[in-house]
Design a protein around this motif. Structure first.
Motif, PDB file in Angstrom:
ATOM      1  N   ALA A 104       0.993  -1.137  -0.329  1.00 38.46           N
ATOM      2  CA  ALA A 104      -0.184   0.151  -0.124  1.00 38.46           C
ATOM      3  C   ALA A 104       0.575   1.350  -0.193  1.00 38.46           C
ATOM      4  CB  ALA A 104      -1.334   0.203   0.941  1.00 38.46           C
ATOM      5  N   ARG A 105       1.702   1.143   1.189  1.00 38.43           N
ATOM      6  CA  ARG A 105       2.655   2.255   0.550  1.00 38.43           C
ATOM      7  C   ARG A 105       3.817   2.953  -0.391  1.00 38.43           C
ATOM      8  NH1 ARG A 105       4.216  -0.431   6.033  1.00 38.43           N
ATOM      9  NH2 ARG A 105       6.056  -0.980   5.166  1.00 38.43           N
ATOM     10  N   LEU A 106       3.528   1.307  -1.661  1.00 39.15           N
ATOM     11  CA  LEU A 106       5.014   1.627  -2.480  1.00 39.15           C
ATOM     12  C   LEU A 106       3.764   2.335  -3.971  1.00 39.15           C
ATOM     13  CD1 LEU A 106       7.080  -1.111  -2.005  1.00 39.15           C
ATOM     14  CD2 LEU A 106       7.524   0.812  -1.721  1.00 39.15           C
ATOM     15  N   SER A 107       2.386   1.903  -2.974  1.00 31.72           N
ATOM     16  CA  SER A 107       1.228   1.933  -4.213  1.00 31.72           C
ATOM     17  C   SER A 107       1.236   3.308  -4.770  1.00 31.72           C
ATOM     18  CB  SER A 107       0.203   1.141  -4.735  1.00 31.72           C
ATOM     19  OG  SER A 107      -0.779   0.761  -5.156  1.00 31.72           O
ATOM     20  N   LEU A 108       1.017   4.027  -3.241  1.00 27.55           N
ATOM     21  CA  LEU A 108       0.552   5.573  -3.189  1.00 27.55           C
ATOM     22  C   LEU A 108       2.397   5.947  -3.703  1.00 27.55           C
ATOM     23  CD1 LEU A 108      -0.870   7.293  -1.640  1.00 27.55           C
ATOM     24  CD2 LEU A 108      -0.258   7.197   0.466  1.00 27.55           C
ATOM     25  N   ALA A 109       3.186   5.849  -2.771  1.00 25.04           N
ATOM     26  CA  ALA A 109       3.943   6.344  -3.662  1.00 25.04           C
ATOM     27  C   ALA A 109       4.135   6.972  -5.459  1.00 25.04           C
ATOM     28  CB  ALA A 109       5.698   6.140  -2.661  1.00 25.04           C
ATOM     29  N   VAL A 141      -9.416  10.769 -10.527  1.00 24.67           N
ATOM     30  CA  VAL A 141     -10.805   9.532  -9.253  1.00 24.67           C
ATOM     31  C   VAL A 141      -9.806   7.912 -10.031  1.00 24.67           C
ATOM     32  CG1 VAL A 141     -12.862   8.908  -9.434  1.00 24.67           C
ATOM     33  CG2 VAL A 141     -12.427  11.359  -9.756  1.00 24.67           C
ATOM     34  N   ASN A 142      -9.643   7.563 -10.863  1.00 25.62           N
ATOM     35  CA  ASN A 142      -8.803   6.577 -11.131  1.00 25.62           C
ATOM     36  C   ASN A 142      -7.828   6.137 -11.092  1.00 25.62           C
ATOM     37  OD1 ASN A 142     -11.278   8.037 -13.723  1.00 25.62           O
ATOM     38  ND2 ASN A 142     -10.921   5.742 -14.576  1.00 25.62           N
ATOM     39  N   LEU A 143      -7.300   7.142 -10.767  1.00 24.55           N
ATOM     40  CA  LEU A 143      -6.197   6.862 -10.355  1.00 24.55           C
ATOM     41  C   LEU A 143      -6.067   6.511  -8.821  1.00 24.55           C
ATOM     42  CD1 LEU A 143      -2.390   6.582 -10.692  1.00 24.55           C
ATOM     43  CD2 LEU A 143      -2.415   9.241 -10.363  1.00 24.55           C
ATOM     44  N   VAL A 144      -6.777   7.233  -8.139  1.00 26.23           N
ATOM     45  CA  VAL A 144      -7.287   6.629  -6.661  1.00 26.23           C
ATOM     46  C   VAL A 144      -7.350   5.617  -6.569  1.00 26.23           C
ATOM     47  CG1 VAL A 144      -8.394   7.180  -4.617  1.00 26.23           C
ATOM     48  CG2 VAL A 144      -7.891   9.390  -6.010  1.00 26.23           C
ATOM     49  N   ALA A 145      -8.198   4.742  -7.051  1.00 25.68           N
ATOM     50  CA  ALA A 145      -8.730   3.258  -7.165  1.00 25.68           C
ATOM     51  C   ALA A 145      -7.810   2.236  -7.431  1.00 25.68           C
ATOM     52  CB  ALA A 145      -9.657   3.430  -8.363  1.00 25.68           C
ATOM     53  N   VAL A 146      -7.184   3.086  -8.184  1.00 31.64           N
ATOM     54  CA  VAL A 146      -6.487   1.083  -8.801  1.00 31.64           C
ATOM     55  C   VAL A 146      -4.575   2.085  -7.752  1.00 31.64           C
ATOM     56  CG1 VAL A 146      -3.947   1.723 -10.453  1.00 31.64           C
ATOM     57  CG2 VAL A 146      -6.137   2.282 -11.179  1.00 31.64           C
ATOM     58  N   ILE A 147      -4.730   3.254  -7.330  1.00 31.77           N
ATOM     59  CA  ILE A 147      -3.815   2.706  -5.945  1.00 31.77           C
ATOM     60  C   ILE A 147      -4.423   2.067  -5.263  1.00 31.77           C
ATOM     61  CG2 ILE A 147      -3.027   4.449  -3.818  1.00 31.77           C
ATOM     62  CD1 ILE A 147      -2.967   6.731  -5.948  1.00 31.77           C
ATOM     63  N   VAL A 148      -5.620   2.043  -4.812  1.00 35.64           N
ATOM     64  CA  VAL A 148      -5.349   0.781  -3.563  1.00 35.64           C
ATOM     65  C   VAL A 148      -6.397  -0.637  -3.783  1.00 35.64           C
ATOM     66  CG1 VAL A 148      -7.672   0.757  -2.444  1.00 35.64           C
ATOM     67  CG2 VAL A 148      -6.928   2.821  -2.705  1.00 35.64           C
ATOM     68  N   LEU A 149      -6.502  -0.119  -4.896  1.00 34.94           N
ATOM     69  CA  LEU A 149      -6.607  -1.712  -5.436  1.00 34.94           C
ATOM     70  C   LEU A 149      -5.390  -2.696  -6.233  1.00 34.94           C
ATOM     71  CD1 LEU A 149      -9.978  -1.248  -7.774  1.00 34.94           C
ATOM     72  CD2 LEU A 149      -9.609  -2.617  -5.301  1.00 34.94           C
ATOM     73  N   ALA A 150      -4.395  -1.341  -6.798  1.00 32.00           N
ATOM     74  CA  ALA A 150      -3.203  -2.573  -6.723  1.00 32.00           C
ATOM     75  C   ALA A 150      -2.377  -3.037  -5.994  1.00 32.00           C
ATOM     76  CB  ALA A 150      -2.517  -1.216  -7.149  1.00 32.00           C
ATOM     77  N   ALA A 151      -2.144  -2.269  -4.727  1.00 35.57           N
ATOM     78  CA  ALA A 151      -1.911  -2.520  -2.980  1.00 35.57           C
ATOM     79  C   ALA A 151      -2.485  -4.008  -3.056  1.00 35.57           C
ATOM     80  CB  ALA A 151      -2.190  -1.668  -2.098  1.00 35.57           C
ATOM     81  N   VAL A 152      -4.679  -4.234  -2.999  1.00 30.97           N
ATOM     82  CA  VAL A 152      -5.070  -5.521  -2.585  1.00 30.97           C
ATOM     83  C   VAL A 152      -4.171  -6.476  -3.589  1.00 30.97           C
ATOM     84  CG1 VAL A 152      -6.225  -6.892  -2.519  1.00 30.97           C
ATOM     85  CG2 VAL A 152      -6.463  -4.496  -1.554  1.00 30.97           C
ATOM     86  N   ALA A 153      -4.187  -6.260  -5.217  1.00 34.39           N
ATOM     87  CA  ALA A 153      -3.557  -7.339  -5.579  1.00 34.39           C
ATOM     88  C   ALA A 153      -2.566  -8.561  -5.793  1.00 34.39           C
ATOM     89  CB  ALA A 153      -3.800  -6.301  -7.163  1.00 34.39           C
ATOM     90  N   VAL A 154      -1.082  -7.266  -5.672  1.00 32.53           N
ATOM     91  CA  VAL A 154       0.224  -6.938  -5.538  1.00 32.53           C
ATOM     92  C   VAL A 154       0.052  -8.423  -4.247  1.00 32.53           C
ATOM     93  CG1 VAL A 154       2.152  -6.661  -4.051  1.00 32.53           C
ATOM     94  CG2 VAL A 154       1.402  -5.350  -5.963  1.00 32.53           C
ATOM     95  N   ALA A 155      -1.150  -7.912  -2.766  1.00 31.11           N
ATOM     96  CA  ALA A 155      -0.564  -9.256  -1.791  1.00 31.11           C
ATOM     97  C   ALA A 155      -1.127 -10.173  -2.346  1.00 31.11           C
ATOM     98  CB  ALA A 155      -1.407  -8.214  -0.571  1.00 31.11           C
ATOM     99  N   LEU A 156      -2.652 -10.014  -2.942  1.00 28.22           N
ATOM    100  CA  LEU A 156      -3.220 -11.720  -3.771  1.00 28.22           C
ATOM    101  C   LEU A 156      -2.362 -11.817  -4.505  1.00 28.22           C
ATOM    102  CD1 LEU A 156      -7.011 -10.814  -4.030  1.00 28.22           C
ATOM    103  CD2 LEU A 156      -6.048 -11.960  -2.175  1.00 28.22           C
ATOM    104  N   ASN A 157      -1.387 -11.358  -5.657  1.00 25.53           N
ATOM    105  CA  ASN A 157      -0.207 -12.350  -6.143  1.00 25.53           C
ATOM    106  C   ASN A 157       0.730 -12.751  -5.678  1.00 25.53           C
ATOM    107  OD1 ASN A 157      -1.515 -11.746  -8.937  1.00 25.53           O
ATOM    108  ND2 ASN A 157      -0.520  -9.589  -8.978  1.00 25.53           N
ATOM    109  N   ARG A 158       1.032 -12.866  -3.938  1.00 27.71           N
ATOM    110  CA  ARG A 158       1.996 -13.081  -3.659  1.00 27.71           C
ATOM    111  C   ARG A 158       1.665 -14.741  -2.920  1.00 27.71           C
ATOM    112  NH1 ARG A 158       3.624  -9.970  -5.864  1.00 27.71           N
ATOM    113  NH2 ARG A 158       5.367  -8.449  -5.680  1.00 27.71           N
ATOM    114  N   GLY A 159       0.332 -14.671  -2.886  1.00 27.19           N
ATOM    115  CA  GLY A 159      -0.408 -15.810  -1.828  1.00 27.19           C
ATOM    116  C   GLY A 159      -0.312 -16.550  -2.964  1.00 27.19           C
TER     117      GLY A 159
END
Length: 472
Positions: A104-109, A141-159
Motif C-alpha cells: 500500500a505504501r509503495l502503491s501510494l508512492a 479519480v481512476n488513479l485513486v482507485a488503482v492505488i487502493v486496488l493495486a495494493a490488494v492485487a499485489v498481496a493476492l499475487n504473493r499468495g
C-alpha cells in the motif's frame, strides 16, 4: 541418489537448483515471474476503472493511443516502485511478513508520482496551447482507485505465487539448529502447532555442522534457536547457506529486541528475524546507483569547474605529479586504484610502510592543508563514481594493508565492503582523518542498515557544511 519424500529433487540438492534453467538464471539477475503478475494486475485495474466509469472505449477527450501510452507508462512506474521498494527481494517461505501494508505504501508512492507527472505534463501542454503534449491522460479519480486496488492485487499475487511454489516444490524442509536447551524449547512449540506447512528434516547441536546437514537433507530453511552461534556463523556459514538457497531465521529473545529489531516473523509460536548475508538488498543497491548517476548529471557544471580550478591550484603549489594514486579496497573486497589530488610530499611514505595520517601531519604541503580540511583533494574520485567503482555516499575506501589488520582486530569490519566506497559518508561527517577505525565502522554499519535516498541527501548536505566549516 536418494529422492525426497515429497517426490522432489535428490536429497541434498538445494531448492533453487531444481528450478527450470532459464527461470533460475533470470532469478539470479533479479527477475521474478511475480513482476509480470503485478504489471498485468495494475494494467487490468487501470483499464477496468475506465470501463466502469466511462463504459466501453472510445473514451472521452483523448484517443485510444494516448490512453494506451498513458496506462503503459503508469504500469511501468508502479512496477519500478515495487522493485525499488523491495517487494521482489527473496522472502522466506516460513513466517512471511505481511505484504499488504508494504504494498500500500509503495502503491501510494507510485500513484503520487504518476499524478505529479500528469500535472507537470498537462501544465506544459497548456503553455503550448495544445492538448497534444499531455502524455498521461489519467483521470485522478481512476488513479485513486488503482492505488487502493493495486495494493490488494499485489498481496493476492504473493499468495498465488506462494501456493504455486509449494505445489511445485513441496513444503519447506526445515533444520532446527541450536544448543540442546534451545532445541528442547523448539520441540515443545512444534508439538503444539499444525506442521502441515513445513517439515522438520533434522536437528543440529553443533554450530559448525549446519551446512553439511542442510546439504544432506536438502533443507530450504534453518531455524537458529541459539543467538550466541551468530559469532561463529558470520560471515562464512551464513554466506554458504545463502548460496545454497537456504533461508536462515534467528529466534529473537528479549536481548535482541533491545537492538530495535523490526519485521519479526512467527514460526511455531516463536518470534524470528530474517538473517541475510548482505545488509542492503540488491534493489536498494540498484536504486543507490541510479541516484548517484542522477546527482552527477545534475551537478556536472559545478564539479567540472571545481575539478579544473583545484587542478590549476595544485599545479602551482604542489607541482607534478598532480594526482596521487593509491590502491584501495572497494566493494566485495576487490581493490582498485583510487585517484586524489596530491597533498603530501612525494617522499611521504619513503620508508615503505602504509601510515594513517595524523592531526598536524608534517608530511602535508602547507598550501594544501585547506584541500584536506575541505575534502577537495577527493574530487578526482568522481571519475570512479561514473564507472561504479565508488559511490557519492558510502564507507571510506581504505588501503589493503590497513584493511587486513582491521579485519583481524575488529569484528564485522568486512560488512562495510557490501557497497561501493563513498566520496563522503556518515563516518566522514562525524569523524576526521585521524578518527579511530572502529569508531568509523559503527557509523558505516549504521549507514548500511538505515540507508535511504533521504539519508544520502542528508549526508551530502552535511558534507557541504563540513566543507564550509573547514574542519580538520
Amino acid at each position: 541418489m536418494p529422492r525426497r519424500a515429497d517426490g522432489g529433487g535428490p536429497v541434498g540438492e538445494p531448492s533453487h537448483t531444481r528450478r527450470r534453467p532459464l527461470l533460475g538464471r533470470l532469478n539470479r539477475r533479479g527477475f521474478r515471474l511475480v513482476m509480470l503478475l503485478d504489471a498485468l494486475a495494475v494494467l487490468t485495474l487501470t483499464v477496468a476503472t475506465m470501463v466502469y466509469r466511462f463504459g466501453d472505449p472510445p473514451w472521452p477527450t483523448y484517443s485510444l493511443t494516448a490512453y494506451a501510452f498513458s496506462f503503459g507508462i503508469s504500469t511501468l512506474i508502479f512496477v519500478v516502485a515495487f522493485y525499488f521498494g523491495g517487494l521482489y527481494e527473496r522472502e522466506p517461505r516460513l513466517g512471511g511478513a505481511p505484504v499488504l501494508a508494504h504494498a500500500a505504501r509503495l502503491s501510494l508512492a507510485a500513484g503520487s508520482f504518476v499524478a505529479l507527472l500528469n500535472l507537470a505534463l498537462t501544465g506544459f501542454a497548456q503553455q503550448r496551447g495544445s492538448l497534444l503534449g499531455r502524455a498521461l491522460p489519467f483521470p485522478i479519480v481512476n488513479l485513486v482507485a488503482v492505488i487502493v486496488l493495486a495494493a490488494v492485487a499485489v498481496a493476492l499475487n504473493r499468495g498465488i505465487v506462494h501456493a504455486l511454489r509449494t505445489r511445485r516444490e513441496g513444503p519447506p524442509h526445515v533444520i532446527v539448529a541450536g544448543e540442546q536447551a534451545d532445541l528442547e524449547l523448539a520441540r515443545r512449540h512444534l508439538e503444539l502447532v499444525d506442521r502441515a506447512d513445513f517439515v522438520v528434516v533434522g536437528e543440529v547441536d553443533d554450530a559448525m555442522s549446519v551446512v553439511d546437514a542442510a546439504r544432506e537433507h536438502g533443507a530450504t530453511d534453518v531455524l537458529l534457536m541459539t543467538g550466541a552461534w551468530l559469532e561463529e556463523w558470520y560471515p562464512r556459514t551464513i554466506g554458504r547457506l545463502d548460496r545454497m538457497g537456504t533461508t536462515i531465521l534467528l529466534r529473537v529473545t528479549g536481548r535482541e529486541t533491545l537492538y530495535g529489531l523490526d519485521r519479526l516473523r512467527e514460526v511455531a509460536g516463536l518470534p524470528f528475524v530474517l538473517l541475510l548475508p548482505q545488509t542492503m538488498p540488491s534493489s536498494q543497491r540498484h536504486f543507490k546507483r541510479l541516484l548517484d548517476l542522477f546527482l552527477l548529471v545534475l551537478t556536472a557544471p559545478v564539479w567540472v569547474l571545481l575539478l579544473g580550478g583545484v587542478a590549476l591550484h595544485q599545479l602551482v603549489v604542489a607541482g607534478r605529479p598532480l594526482l596521487y594514486r593509491q590502491t584501495r579496497v572497494g566493494v566485495g573486497g576487490e581493490t582498485f586504484e583510487m585517484l586524489k589530488f596530491r597533498t603530501m610530499r612525494v617522499d611521504a611514505e619513503a620508508d615503505g610502510g602504509a601510515q594513517l595520517s595524523t592531526q598536524g601531519d608534517p608530511r602535508v604541503i602547507p598550501a594544501c592543508r585547506w584541500l584536506r580540511a575541505t575534502r577537495a583533494d577527493e574530487l578526482p574520485q568522481i571519475l570512479h563514481i561514473v564507472t561504479g567503482r565508488m559511490s557519492i555516499v558510502g564507507p571510506r575506501p581504505e588501503r589493503p594493508e590497513l584493511t587486513a589488520g582491521f579485519e583481524k582486530e575488529i569484528a564485522g569490519y568486512t560488512r562495510r565492503h557490501e557497497v561501493p566506497p563513498g566520496l563522503t559518508g556518515l563516518a566522514q561527517i562525524h569523524g576526521r582523518y585521524h578518527t579511530d577505525a572502529e569508531y568509523k565502522l559503527g557509523y558505516d554499519l549504521q549507514y548500511l542498515v538505515n540507508w535511504s535516498p533521504v539519508l544520502d541527501l542528508e549526508i551530502i548536505a552535511r558534507t557541504i557544511y563540513v566543507i564550509l566549516a573547514r574542519r580538520v
